[in-house]
Design an enzyme around this catalytic site. Structure first.
Site, PDB file in Angstrom:
ATOM      1  N   HIS A   1       8.076  18.910  12.220  1.00 36.57           N
ATOM      2  CA  HIS A   1       7.154  17.890  11.704  1.00 36.57           C
ATOM      3  C   HIS A   1       5.726  18.428  11.604  1.00 36.57           C
ATOM      4  O   HIS A   1       4.784  17.859  12.175  1.00 36.57           O
ATOM      5  CB  HIS A   1       7.190  16.630  12.594  1.00 36.57           C
TER       6      HIS A   1
ATOM      7  N   GLY B   1       5.555   9.647  -5.211  1.00 40.71           N
ATOM      8  CA  GLY B   1       4.226   9.185  -4.798  1.00 40.71           C
ATOM      9  C   GLY B   1       3.303  10.370  -4.636  1.00 40.71           C
ATOM     10  O   GLY B   1       3.392  11.362  -5.374  1.00 40.71           O
TER      11      GLY B   1
ATOM     12  N   THR C   1      11.140  16.751   3.840  1.00 43.55           N
ATOM     13  CA  THR C   1       9.872  16.852   4.583  1.00 43.55           C
ATOM     14  C   THR C   1       9.270  15.462   4.769  1.00 43.55           C
ATOM     15  O   THR C   1       8.090  15.347   5.108  1.00 43.55           O
ATOM     16  CB  THR C   1       8.860  17.759   3.844  1.00 43.55           C
TER      17      THR C   1
ATOM     18  N   GLU D   1      12.031  12.587  16.595  1.00 44.66           N
ATOM     19  CA  GLU D   1      11.163  13.775  16.611  1.00 44.66           C
ATOM     20  C   GLU D   1      11.753  14.926  17.418  1.00 44.66           C
ATOM     21  O   GLU D   1      11.013  15.752  17.958  1.00 44.66           O
ATOM     22  CB  GLU D   1       9.771  13.431  17.169  1.00 44.66           C
TER      23      GLU D   1
HETATM   24  N1  LIG Z   1       6.229  15.977   7.140  1.00 43.93           N
HETATM   25  C1  LIG Z   1       5.041  15.420   7.315  1.00 43.93           C
HETATM   26  O1  LIG Z   1       4.230  15.872   8.132  1.00 43.93           O
HETATM   27  C2  LIG Z   1       4.670  14.225   6.479  1.00 43.93           C
HETATM   28  C3  LIG Z   1       3.311  13.954   6.219  1.00 43.93           C
HETATM   29  C4  LIG Z   1       3.003  12.883   5.394  1.00 43.93           C
HETATM   30  C5  LIG Z   1       3.990  12.077   4.883  1.00 43.93           C
HETATM   31  N2  LIG Z   1       5.288  12.345   5.186  1.00 43.93           N
HETATM   32  C6  LIG Z   1       6.381  11.507   4.667  1.00 43.93           C
HETATM   33  O2  LIG Z   1       6.374  11.581   3.260  1.00 43.93           O
HETATM   34  C7  LIG Z   1       6.590  10.287   2.720  1.00 43.93           C
HETATM   35  C8  LIG Z   1       5.897  10.207   1.388  1.00 43.93           C
HETATM   36  O3  LIG Z   1       4.492  10.313   1.586  1.00 43.93           O
HETATM   37  P1  LIG Z   1       3.495   9.967   0.393  1.00 43.93           P
HETATM   38  O4  LIG Z   1       2.130  10.178   0.909  1.00 43.93           O
HETATM   39  O5  LIG Z   1       3.936  10.643  -0.847  1.00 43.93           O
HETATM   40  O6  LIG Z   1       3.768   8.395   0.252  1.00 43.93           O
HETATM   41  P2  LIG Z   1       3.546   7.523  -1.056  1.00 43.93           P
HETATM   42  O7  LIG Z   1       3.542   6.119  -0.600  1.00 43.93           O
HETATM   43  O8  LIG Z   1       2.388   8.030  -1.832  1.00 43.93           O
HETATM   44  O9  LIG Z   1       4.864   7.809  -1.924  1.00 43.93           O
HETATM   45  C9  LIG Z   1       6.122   7.334  -1.583  1.00 43.93           C
HETATM   46  C10 LIG Z   1       6.853   7.039  -2.868  1.00 43.93           C
HETATM   47  O10 LIG Z   1       8.199   6.682  -2.558  1.00 43.93           O
HETATM   48  C11 LIG Z   1       8.577   5.667  -3.478  1.00 43.93           C
HETATM   49  N3  LIG Z   1       9.751   4.925  -3.065  1.00 43.93           N
HETATM   50  C12 LIG Z   1       9.819   3.733  -2.388  1.00 43.93           C
HETATM   51  N4  LIG Z   1      11.104   3.345  -2.290  1.00 43.93           N
HETATM   52  C13 LIG Z   1      11.843   4.281  -2.910  1.00 43.93           C
HETATM   53  C14 LIG Z   1      13.230   4.424  -3.156  1.00 43.93           C
HETATM   54  N5  LIG Z   1      14.120   3.484  -2.766  1.00 43.93           N
HETATM   55  N6  LIG Z   1      13.664   5.514  -3.817  1.00 43.93           N
HETATM   56  C15 LIG Z   1      12.791   6.450  -4.242  1.00 43.93           C
HETATM   57  N7  LIG Z   1      11.464   6.357  -4.068  1.00 43.93           N
HETATM   58  C16 LIG Z   1      10.999   5.293  -3.406  1.00 43.93           C
HETATM   59  C17 LIG Z   1       7.333   4.806  -3.600  1.00 43.93           C
HETATM   60  O11 LIG Z   1       7.393   4.033  -4.786  1.00 43.93           O
HETATM   61  C18 LIG Z   1       6.251   5.853  -3.636  1.00 43.93           C
HETATM   62  O12 LIG Z   1       5.965   6.245  -4.964  1.00 43.93           O
HETATM   63  C19 LIG Z   1       5.976   9.345   3.774  1.00 43.93           C
HETATM   64  O13 LIG Z   1       6.580   8.079   3.724  1.00 43.93           O
HETATM   65  C20 LIG Z   1       6.247  10.045   5.068  1.00 43.93           C
HETATM   66  O14 LIG Z   1       7.485   9.607   5.560  1.00 43.93           O
HETATM   67  C21 LIG Z   1       5.649  13.408   5.949  1.00 43.93           C
END
Ligand SMILES: NC(=O)c1ccc[n+]([C@@H]2O[C@H](COP(=O)([O-])OP(=O)(O)OC[C@H]3O[C@@H](n4cnc5c(N)ncnc54)[C@H](O)[C@@H]3O)[C@@H](O)[C@H]2O)c1
Length: 387
Positions: A348, A226, A298, A329
């Site tokens: 985080h 994503g 991450t 967390e």
């Molecule tokens: N560390 C941080 O501070 C921080 C910040 C933002 C997001 N995040 C995490 O990162 C994750 C991704 O963020 P994003 O903005 O790219 O989200 P996003 O929704 O743009 O992308 C997530 C992707 O995962 C895919 N997905 C769903 N089920 C799946 C599976 N079974 N196997 C593989 N892929 C699958 C979805 O199709 C999507 O393309 C978030 O869900 C959040 O948990 C962490």
């Protein structure tokens, strides 16, 4: 690719009790006017509920007639845009010490105090009803998944809810790159050696202790293709790595999970937490990784089995790990991961850049501008509130 695809991934869920930061999907209502980072809450999707009464929107030249209360950090072009639309009261939670996160009752009082009809939040917990009884023309939520607001209730009350998808994709991708280098070149113990005056340790010079294989030419596997996964992909390609991706919902992803695990020197997790992804990396999946592989997460700790990760590291099968999230967390200082030199741990902070704030400011302000002009913004969560 061998696996099937479906039109839409399952909505993210919220496992376990947690404290939550700005990007956490783990939220709950605190006590009224709480200054505590709240603990866990029920799993809930932001997907809108049944349509309710219509939004109270009128296309007007707004700056004179609208008042916006903003408790999110808000900056850059988005702030300028919002100031052109409304009188803005900017009072970000992030500037408060101790941290201030409001519940619905406390926020409703603040909105009334400022006579605001536009509210923009990031981390306040608006699950209670009070805020939705106010005549808001827009509720901006500066996060990708607006799970700290009650979208169903907002929809019922005709309040348009805006979100900011992908606002922190570059920030998280940069942290994933940082962790990858830190693990591969063992930056943390090397830094400690210098700080402690231990350049020559146990009769060896650093060059003997810190040799590594370069990352250029290695293969990286991205799980979850994503916003963050794609922001990481071009960076790793630029470093000379071959990039594989696994995502059952992305038609352009390259690999099944098993193919990716077997071929990758570095595996980086970027999927949301859903029933399908919880613990998706367990003992079996770690065993399928190449000897010496580096595991990065991450996204959320719930994607892997902690004990299996510790086992794979302790046995020497994994070369190292870089982690930016822990269940609830928190990681106890006596947790085995804390004593492993080949593990780099960050609390985080993946999304914590000023650019993230500028990005969400622009997305939310542009959405409000479109709403006030009578349009239908792309980042509107509950379009059924519009006529
Ligand atoms: N560390 C941080 O501070 C921080 C910040 C933002 C997001 N995040 C995490 O990162 C994750 C991704 O963020 P994003 O903005 O790219 O989200 P996003 O929704 O743009 O992308 C997530 C992707 O995962 C895919 N997905 C769903 N089920 C799946 C599976 N079974 N196997 C593989 N892929 C699958 C979805 O199709 C999507 O393309 C978030 O869900 C959040 O948990 C962490």
């Amino acid at each position: 690719m061998a696996h099937g695809r479906v039109a839409r991934p399952p909505a993210p869920i919220t496992p376990g009790a947690t404290a939550a930061g700005p990007d956490s999907t783990e939220v709950a209502a605190p006590t009224a006017g709480s200054t505590q980072l709240p603990d866990s809450g029920p799993a809930r999707s932001w997907l809108p509920g049944a349509p309710g009464r219509r939004a109270r929107l009128a296309p007007v030249n707004a700056a004179a007639s609208h008042r916006a209360l903003v408790t999110a950090p808000f900056r850059g072009e988005g702030l300028t845009t919002l100031r052109g639309l409304a009188h803005v009261v900017l009072d970000p939670w992030i500037d408060q010490h101790p941290v201030r996160l409001l519940d619905s009752d406390a926020m409703a009082a603040m909105v009334r105090e400022h006579d605001a009809d536009i509210l923009v939040v990031e981390s306040d917990f608006l699950n209670g009803p009070a805020i939705y009884d106010l005549p808001l023309v827009a509720l901006g939520v500066c996060r990708g998944d607006p799970n700290n607001v009650d979208v169903a209730r907002a929809t019922e009350r005709g309040i348009p809810v805006l979100r900011a998808p992908g606002r922190n994709a570059d920030a998280v991708a940069e942290l994933a790159v940082a962790l990858m280098f830190a693990v591969n070149r063992r930056l943390v113990p090397a830094d400690r050696d210098v700080h402690e005056g231990q350049t020559y340790r146990d009769g060896s010079i650093p060059y003997q202790r810190y040799r590594a294989w370069q990352l250029a030419g290695q293969t990286a596997g991205i799980v979850g293709y994503g916003a963050v996964g794609r922001a990481l992909a071009w960076r790793l390609t630029g470093l000379g790595m071959t990039v594989l991706s696994h995502d059952p919902y992305a038609p352009d992803a390259t690999s099944t999970l098993d193919e990716l695990l077997a071929a990758s020197d570095v595996i980086s997790m970027h999927a949301p937490v859903t029933p399908e992804t919880t613990d998706m990396i367990g003992a079996d999946q770690f065993a399928r990784m190449k000897p010496g592989a580096v595991y990065l997460n991450t996204a959320r700790a719930y994607l892997h089995d902690d004990d299996a990760l510790v086992g794979a590291l302790a046995s020497g099968h994994l070369g190292g790990a870089g982690l930016d999230h822990f269940r609830k967390e928190h990681l106890a200082p006596d947790h085995p991961l804390c004593s492993m030199d080949n593990v780099v741990l960050t609390p985080h902070i993946g999304g914590a850049t000023y650019d993230t704030e500028a990005n969400h400011s622009k997305q939310i302000a542009d959405g409000i501008a479109t709403l006030l002009a009578g349009g239908r913004p792309d980042n509107l969560v509950n379009p059924e509130v519009l006529p």
